[in-house]
Enzyme design. Sequence first.
Site, PDB file in Angstrom:
ATOM      1  N   ASP A 310       0.864  -1.186   0.000  1.00  0.00           N
ATOM      2  CA  ASP A 310       0.000   0.000   0.000  1.00  0.00           C
ATOM      3  C   ASP A 310       0.893   1.226   0.000  1.00  0.00           C
ATOM      4  OD1 ASP A 310      -2.288   1.817   0.485  1.00  0.00           O
ATOM      5  OD2 ASP A 310      -3.331  -0.062   0.843  1.00  0.00           O
ATOM      6  N   HIS A 379      -2.638   3.628  -4.563  1.00  0.00           N
ATOM      7  CA  HIS A 379      -2.016   3.064  -3.353  1.00  0.00           C
ATOM      8  C   HIS A 379      -0.612   2.563  -3.662  1.00  0.00           C
ATOM      9  CE1 HIS A 379      -5.433   3.433  -0.631  1.00  0.00           C
ATOM     10  NE2 HIS A 379      -6.195   3.123  -1.668  1.00  0.00           N
ATOM     11  N   GLU A 450      -9.273   3.239  -5.564  1.00  0.00           N
ATOM     12  CA  GLU A 450      -8.981   4.629  -5.180  1.00  0.00           C
ATOM     13  C   GLU A 450      -7.789   5.242  -5.901  1.00  0.00           C
ATOM     14  OE1 GLU A 450     -10.530   5.099  -0.702  1.00  0.00           O
ATOM     15  OE2 GLU A 450      -8.746   3.870  -0.856  1.00  0.00           O
TER      16      GLU A 450
HETATM   17  C1  ACM Z   1     -10.717   0.030  -0.256  1.00  0.00           C
HETATM   18  O1  ACM Z   1     -11.343   0.124   0.809  1.00  0.00           O
HETATM   19  N1  ACM Z   1      -9.993   1.056  -0.691  1.00  0.00           N
HETATM   20  C2  ACM Z   1     -10.762  -1.175  -1.033  1.00  0.00           C
END
Ligand code: ACM
Length: 656
Positions: A310, A379, A450
């Site tokens: 991440d 991410h 995201e």
């Molecule tokens: C997530 O909660 N960004 C998958």
Amino acid sequence: MNVKLWNTLVVCILTCFHISTFAYSAQAEAALTQEVCSVTDDTVRPSPALALRGVALDDIKDACLGCHFTGTAIADTGREGRGCNVRKTPDGNGLRVEFQIHDDKYVKCVLVDLTDGEGGVWARKVGTGYKKIADGVEVGVPFGDVSGKDGYEVFCLFAAPAEIALCNRCAGPIKCALIPKPREMTLTGGTCSATVLNVERVVGIPAEGYELSVTANGVTIRASDDAGEFYARQTLEQLGGPRFVAASDGTAPVPPSFIPCCEIKDSPRFRWRGVLVDDARHFMGKETIKRTIDEIAKYKFNVFHWHLTDDPSWRIDVPGYPELLDYGDQYLADNNQKRMSAGPRAGRRYYTKEDVKDVIEYAAARHVKIVPEIDFPGHFFAVACAYPEFACDPESVRRQGRWPMVTGFKQGREPMCVGNPDAVKFVEAAIDAVCDLFPESDVIHIGGDECHFEYWNTCPKCQALMKRENLEKLQDIQAWLTRRAVRRLEERGRRAIGWDEILDAPPGVLPPATMGMYWHYRGEKRTASAAKTGHELVATMFRYCYFDYRQGLADDPCRYIGGYLPLRKVYTFDPFWRLPPECRENVIGGQCCNWGEFTFSGKDLEWKLWPRAMAMAEILWTYPEPKNRDFADFERRATVQREALVARGVNAAPVK
Ligand code: ACM
Ligand code: ZN
């Protein structure tokens, strides 16, 4: 439940039992042959066999049902037939079982009240008043402590769980608080104290399903596959209480004893029953991961989704990219969430090949499939820190510092520069690395959530990619990359799953075998239309499945990201929520997710997972119809199971 007390009680009872002879009154004879009453939903029900013989509960009131031990008569009870007596509780609502055990020096009496309510343990010196020596729901009596050599009597009174069978020989409670609840279960009366355990392979029993027969003569497990047998053993362990815990280690089989006789037919509703652990925000370590896998397997989860990368870190080695592992500890060790701009590194924290192999083997022994996740093109900041040129604006990454704090929604969210062929090469190398590390994982998670693709708007390389590949919108850049990743995985014989954002790809771009994990519900636009085009889906809607949301505790020592997700709400989760009926077949399961921004340790992780993961386990295995879910029943079973978790050393939160 306090296991030590329970074990002490069981050992003492068994010891006394071995030196005993049996005697019983004529009135009780009929009842004696029926070994079990069952108590379900707070209602005392004689076993069907008992009712058949015309013996009502009132008839066995005050009857001697149990063993007659040699030794001193008990003046208090004034009865010759020392042993187990069954009578109504003083308020008339429940069943009280009284039994006495003793050795040649002293006598102990145990009372077991089979109603809900406060319990406790009382003791007295013979001839003096009773004194409460322990509070709460206790099973068992600390014989050594209070009865010793000086003539104490001990009374144990405890609140009954929802389902209890009684062994008439010792009047010991046998807890039947199964989670997940089996699809079909009948208590047939009596208990099993035999040591025979048969396992049969039977064609036709559904995958992962099993049949379990417990009779007075022994236990038989039938299953068509190893997983089914494993789940039958988990059920057996829950039926037998803590003394069966050792059995699931795959070591010495523990002889069944004091298990209620029953017939169970069971199989899972969903084939994907998952738990996500975010290991990228805070490093959990191999032992925590293994321990988590061990516990989730007991509740019949079969997928461990390992979120390995991440913004703050990347936890696996990608050959050729050594810098990556220097960014494994973006968060300060003291957890104050301050930006770590120039401080010392806490050290490389990642999983070596040997670590991963160890975890894989451990999970396989528990029929848990590992789904490793590497997250891109969003991410991606840990990669950008190590290799700034893999982001669209390397200078911006450098300006932010090499150890940024990345919980904000802007800072540290620069995505991968998909227009940079070297960055794409890195992603392909990462896919190869994860395939090499996880040879058994037929499904690999490729993230996709995201992504702040607005950065691509001003990036010359990404704009050039759009032109070259005829991509219309910025999202199509992600779709282009996802397709490449999916193809790469296919070449390695694997399937891809990604967060629901990947389903925004234009029609036809993603092969239908690509799976989606939907954490939003975007209705027809995304979720349902993906199902209609053949994609399989796993439900992880954040409002019901994100365990980094606060649970329903008044004084909670843990920190949460926000939200509110008490146990009761998890139990309302429906993987089919708002999906048209024709899409249901494509929903292959669901998953709870613990995101790690505020999960600083394994203990925090346990607190957030339990007891809520039990609710998830039951929904995914049993799938009680949403309209008919009986939370009170679940809550009582969860209370018993939570005691078992605590007894195993798990930092489970209270059932609230
Ligand atoms: C997530 O909660 N960004 C998958
Ligand atoms: Zn770019």
